[in-house]
Design a protein around this motif. Sequence first.
Motif, PDB file in Angstrom:
ATOM      1  N   GLN A 148       0.833  -1.209   0.000  1.00  0.00           N
ATOM      2  CA  GLN A 148       0.000   0.000   0.000  1.00  0.00           C
ATOM      3  C   GLN A 148       0.862   1.250   0.000  1.00  0.00           C
ATOM      4  O   GLN A 148       0.592   2.208  -0.745  1.00  0.00           O
ATOM      5  N   THR A 149       1.917   1.269   0.803  1.00  0.00           N
ATOM      6  CA  THR A 149       2.782   2.441   0.863  1.00  0.00           C
ATOM      7  C   THR A 149       3.494   2.669  -0.465  1.00  0.00           C
ATOM      8  O   THR A 149       3.557   3.797  -0.967  1.00  0.00           O
ATOM      9  N   LEU A 150       4.014   1.601  -1.070  1.00  0.00           N
ATOM     10  CA  LEU A 150       4.701   1.752  -2.348  1.00  0.00           C
ATOM     11  C   LEU A 150       3.740   2.199  -3.444  1.00  0.00           C
ATOM     12  O   LEU A 150       4.112   2.973  -4.330  1.00  0.00           O
ATOM     13  N   GLU A 151       2.505   1.731  -3.401  1.00  0.00           N
ATOM     14  CA  GLU A 151       1.519   2.179  -4.390  1.00  0.00           C
ATOM     15  C   GLU A 151       1.190   3.659  -4.185  1.00  0.00           C
ATOM     16  O   GLU A 151       0.957   4.391  -5.151  1.00  0.00           O
ATOM     17  N   ASN A 152       1.172   4.116  -2.928  1.00  0.00           N
ATOM     18  CA  ASN A 152       1.019   5.557  -2.681  1.00  0.00           C
ATOM     19  C   ASN A 152       2.182   6.343  -3.277  1.00  0.00           C
ATOM     20  O   ASN A 152       2.025   7.485  -3.717  1.00  0.00           O
ATOM     21  N   PHE A 153       3.349   5.717  -3.282  1.00  0.00           N
ATOM     22  CA  PHE A 153       4.532   6.358  -3.861  1.00  0.00           C
ATOM     23  C   PHE A 153       4.534   6.293  -5.382  1.00  0.00           C
ATOM     24  O   PHE A 153       5.437   6.810  -6.023  1.00  0.00           O
ATOM     25  N   GLY A 154       3.549   5.610  -5.969  1.00  0.00           N
ATOM     26  CA  GLY A 154       3.417   5.596  -7.423  1.00  0.00           C
ATOM     27  C   GLY A 154       3.938   4.352  -8.112  1.00  0.00           C
ATOM     28  O   GLY A 154       4.069   4.336  -9.337  1.00  0.00           O
ATOM     29  N   ALA A 190      -6.005  13.188  -2.322  1.00  0.00           N
ATOM     30  CA  ALA A 190      -7.042  12.988  -1.295  1.00  0.00           C
ATOM     31  C   ALA A 190      -7.554  11.555  -1.290  1.00  0.00           C
ATOM     32  O   ALA A 190      -8.067  11.078  -0.261  1.00  0.00           O
ATOM     33  N   ASP A 191      -7.432  10.839  -2.408  1.00  0.00           N
ATOM     34  CA  ASP A 191      -7.920   9.459  -2.496  1.00  0.00           C
ATOM     35  C   ASP A 191      -6.927   8.445  -1.933  1.00  0.00           C
ATOM     36  O   ASP A 191      -7.294   7.286  -1.697  1.00  0.00           O
ATOM     37  N   LEU A 192      -5.654   8.843  -1.744  1.00  0.00           N
ATOM     38  CA  LEU A 192      -4.662   7.903  -1.233  1.00  0.00           C
ATOM     39  C   LEU A 192      -5.004   7.483   0.193  1.00  0.00           C
ATOM     40  O   LEU A 192      -5.454   8.285   1.006  1.00  0.00           O
ATOM     41  N   VAL A 193      -4.769   6.196   0.474  1.00  0.00           N
ATOM     42  CA  VAL A 193      -5.001   5.663   1.821  1.00  0.00           C
ATOM     43  C   VAL A 193      -3.647   5.439   2.482  1.00  0.00           C
ATOM     44  O   VAL A 193      -2.810   4.682   1.973  1.00  0.00           O
ATOM     45  N   PHE A 194      -3.426   6.102   3.620  1.00  0.00           N
ATOM     46  CA  PHE A 194      -2.183   5.938   4.371  1.00  0.00           C
ATOM     47  C   PHE A 194      -2.441   5.065   5.593  1.00  0.00           C
ATOM     48  O   PHE A 194      -3.561   5.035   6.124  1.00  0.00           O
ATOM     49  N   SER A 195      -1.408   4.366   6.024  1.00  0.00           N
ATOM     50  CA  SER A 195      -1.548   3.470   7.177  1.00  0.00           C
ATOM     51  C   SER A 195      -0.480   3.777   8.215  1.00  0.00           C
ATOM     52  O   SER A 195       0.656   4.121   7.874  1.00  0.00           O
ATOM     53  N   PHE A 244      -5.773   6.430   7.217  1.00  0.00           N
ATOM     54  CA  PHE A 244      -6.202   7.822   7.197  1.00  0.00           C
ATOM     55  C   PHE A 244      -5.962   8.429   5.827  1.00  0.00           C
ATOM     56  O   PHE A 244      -5.214   7.894   5.007  1.00  0.00           O
ATOM     57  N   HIS A 245      -6.657   9.542   5.580  1.00  0.00           N
ATOM     58  CA  HIS A 245      -6.512  10.305   4.341  1.00  0.00           C
ATOM     59  C   HIS A 245      -5.944  11.683   4.664  1.00  0.00           C
ATOM     60  O   HIS A 245      -6.087  12.173   5.791  1.00  0.00           O
ATOM     61  N   VAL A 246      -5.317  12.311   3.668  1.00  0.00           N
ATOM     62  CA  VAL A 246      -4.745  13.647   3.823  1.00  0.00           C
ATOM     63  C   VAL A 246      -5.116  14.467   2.585  1.00  0.00           C
ATOM     64  O   VAL A 246      -5.256  13.916   1.495  1.00  0.00           O
ATOM     65  N   THR A 247      -5.267  15.771   2.762  1.00  0.00           N
ATOM     66  CA  THR A 247      -5.558  16.656   1.632  1.00  0.00           C
ATOM     67  C   THR A 247      -4.462  17.713   1.503  1.00  0.00           C
ATOM     68  O   THR A 247      -3.607  17.850   2.388  1.00  0.00           O
ATOM     69  N   ASN A 255       6.032   9.423   5.163  1.00  0.00           N
ATOM     70  CA  ASN A 255       5.391   8.712   4.044  1.00  0.00           C
ATOM     71  C   ASN A 255       4.451   9.622   3.269  1.00  0.00           C
ATOM     72  O   ASN A 255       4.371   9.557   2.037  1.00  0.00           O
ATOM     73  N   VAL A 256       3.724  10.470   3.991  1.00  0.00           N
ATOM     74  CA  VAL A 256       2.800  11.400   3.337  1.00  0.00           C
ATOM     75  C   VAL A 256       3.576  12.381   2.457  1.00  0.00           C
ATOM     76  O   VAL A 256       3.224  12.620   1.295  1.00  0.00           O
ATOM     77  N   ILE A 257       4.644  12.950   3.022  1.00  0.00           N
ATOM     78  CA  ILE A 257       5.453  13.908   2.263  1.00  0.00           C
ATOM     79  C   ILE A 257       6.065  13.249   1.038  1.00  0.00           C
ATOM     80  O   ILE A 257       6.033  13.789  -0.078  1.00  0.00           O
ATOM     81  N   ARG A 258       6.604  12.046   1.211  1.00  0.00           N
ATOM     82  CA  ARG A 258       7.231  11.330   0.096  1.00  0.00           C
ATOM     83  C   ARG A 258       6.204  10.973  -0.976  1.00  0.00           C
ATOM     84  O   ARG A 258       6.483  11.048  -2.171  1.00  0.00           O
TER      85      ARG A 258
END
Length: 543
Positions: A149-155, A489-494, A500-503, A438-441
Motif C-alpha cells: 500500500q505504501t509503495l503504491e502511494n509512492f506511485g 485525497a484518495d490515497l489511503v495511508f496506514s 487515514f486520508h490527507v488533503t 510517508n505522506v510527504i514522500r
Amino acid sequence: MSDSPTDALQRQLQALTDQFAERLRNELPSLARHADELAEARDMTRLTPLMQALREQLHKLAGSAGTFGFPQLGEQARQLERQADLWLEALEPGQHSLSSFIGAVHRFAREGLVHTGDDQPLAPFNAQAAGRRVLLLDPDADAAARTRQTLENFGYQVSLCEAIDQLPTCIERNRPDALIASLLDGVDELARIARLQDARPEPLPLMVVAADADFATQLTAVRAGAQGFFTRPLDITQLESRLERSLNRQQGEQYRVMIIDDDTDLVARYSLVLRSAQMQVEQLDDVTRLFETMQAFNPEVVLLDINMPGCSGPELAQMIRLHDDWLRVPIIYLSAETDVGRQMDALLKAGDDFITKPISDRALVSAVYSHAQRARTLSLALARDSLTGLLKHAGIKEQLALEVQRAHRSGRPASVVMLDIDHFKKVNDSHGHAAGDNVIRSLANLLRQRLRRIDSLGRYGGEEFMAVLPDCPASEAKKVFDQIRRHFADLVFSAGEQSFHVTLSAGICETDGTRPAGELLERADKALYAAKHGGRDQVRVAS
C-alpha cells in the motif's frame, strides 16, 4: 445567414481535428499491438525491424499530433521516438530498457485513448514514471500488504510473491523493473536469488530486507546484485528512496560528456562510442569557446587531451577549476603520454583521472560512465532534499528566477505554484513522524509523475512544496493541480492498525512579464493562504 470566413475556417479545422482523433482511436491500439510483438520477439533479427517500424509510427505521430491540436500527445510520441532511437543505436541493447520502452508505449496508447476527443489536454508524460513495476517477495502477508500500500502511494505498481519457490514464475509473469526480497533465512535465500540473477540477461535491481545485518548476509546480498540492504523493522521511506535512485540510474537522463581534443578523427570515434552507450556528447574544437560551451551544455564529465596547439590540457583544466559551478565536474585526461611523472603532474593540475591512448571502446565507456554516475550522485545529494529527492529551498527559488527571466524574454506565460499539506501537524501528532514522512514522500512522487520534465519541483520547507511550470498559464496549472489534489485525497495511508486520508491546498500565480520572482512567489503564497482559510483541500489562483 451564412458563416463568416473565420467561422467556416474554424469549422473545417475542427472537422480535420475530429478526423485525426478518429485516426488516433485506430492508431494508438496499433502501437500497443506492435509493442506486444516486441515483447514476444526473442532475437535481434526480429527485434530490430519491429523496433524500426514502431519508431516510424511514433515519428509520424510526433510530427502530426501538434498540428491537429494534440501537442502534448505529439511530445510524448517524440520522447518515445527518442527512446527507440537510443535502443537502436546502442552497441548492446538492454532487455531492461526494452521492457521499460514497451511499458511506456502501452501507457501512452492507453492514456491517449482516454483523452482522445476530450477538451482536456492529455496529462503530461514524465519518462521518470516509466519502469516502476516492483515485485515484492515477502512470506508475511500482513507486512507485504502494508508495504504494498505504501509503495503504491509512492506511485509504484506492486505485485506480490509469497514464497521464494514461486519467484521464477512471479518474475516471468509480472516482468518487474525491480525486486524487493524480504527474507527469513538470509544467506540461503539470497544464494538462490543470486543464481536466478545470474541466469538473467540483465539482473534486476534488488533491495534486500533481512533479519540480520551480519557480514555474511550482506556479502551474499552484494553477490546477488543488491543495491540496497535494510533490516527490520523496515523504514519503507528509506527503502523507496534507494529504490528510486536505482531505477533512475538506469532510466534517468543521459549523461553529458564534453570532449576537447584536436584530433578530429579520434573525437569522432569517441563521440560515436559514447553516443552508442546512450550519452550526450558535445565536441569542442575551438578552445576559446570553452566557457560559453560549458555554460550551455553543463557537462557532467570533461574528456581532455593534454597536448593541443595554443593551450595545453592542464591549462584548460585549471581554467575550468577557477569557476565554483564546475568544481564537481570530473576531468579525465586522454593522452598518448606514457611518462608517469608527466601524468602525475597533469593530475595534480586539476585532473581526476588519466587514460592512456589507445583505449578500447568498452574501457572508454566504463571510465566515463563511472565518473559521470559519481558526479551526478554527488550533485543530486548536494542539491536535493534527502527525503523527497526534490530541489531544496534555494534550488527551487533559483529555478523560479531563471524561469521568470525566460518568460519575460519570450513573452510566454509561466506559473508558480505553492502547495501545503493540510493539517500536517495532526498527522505527525496522531500517527507519528514516520507516517508523516510517508505522506510527504507520496506527495513528492505524485507531483513528479503528474508534471512534465520541463517543470521544476522543490520542497520549500517542512510540508510545503513549490512548482514552477514554464509555458503554462494559471488556468491550465489550476486544472493540473486540481487533478493532483483529488488524486492525493484518495490515497489511503496506514500507521499501525489505523488508516487515514490527507488533503492539500495550493495557490497559483502567473507571470505577466513585469513582476519579479519575489513578488510572484508572494502572490502565490497569498493565494495558498486564501485556500487554507477558505476551507482547505482546494486550489486558488491569485487575483
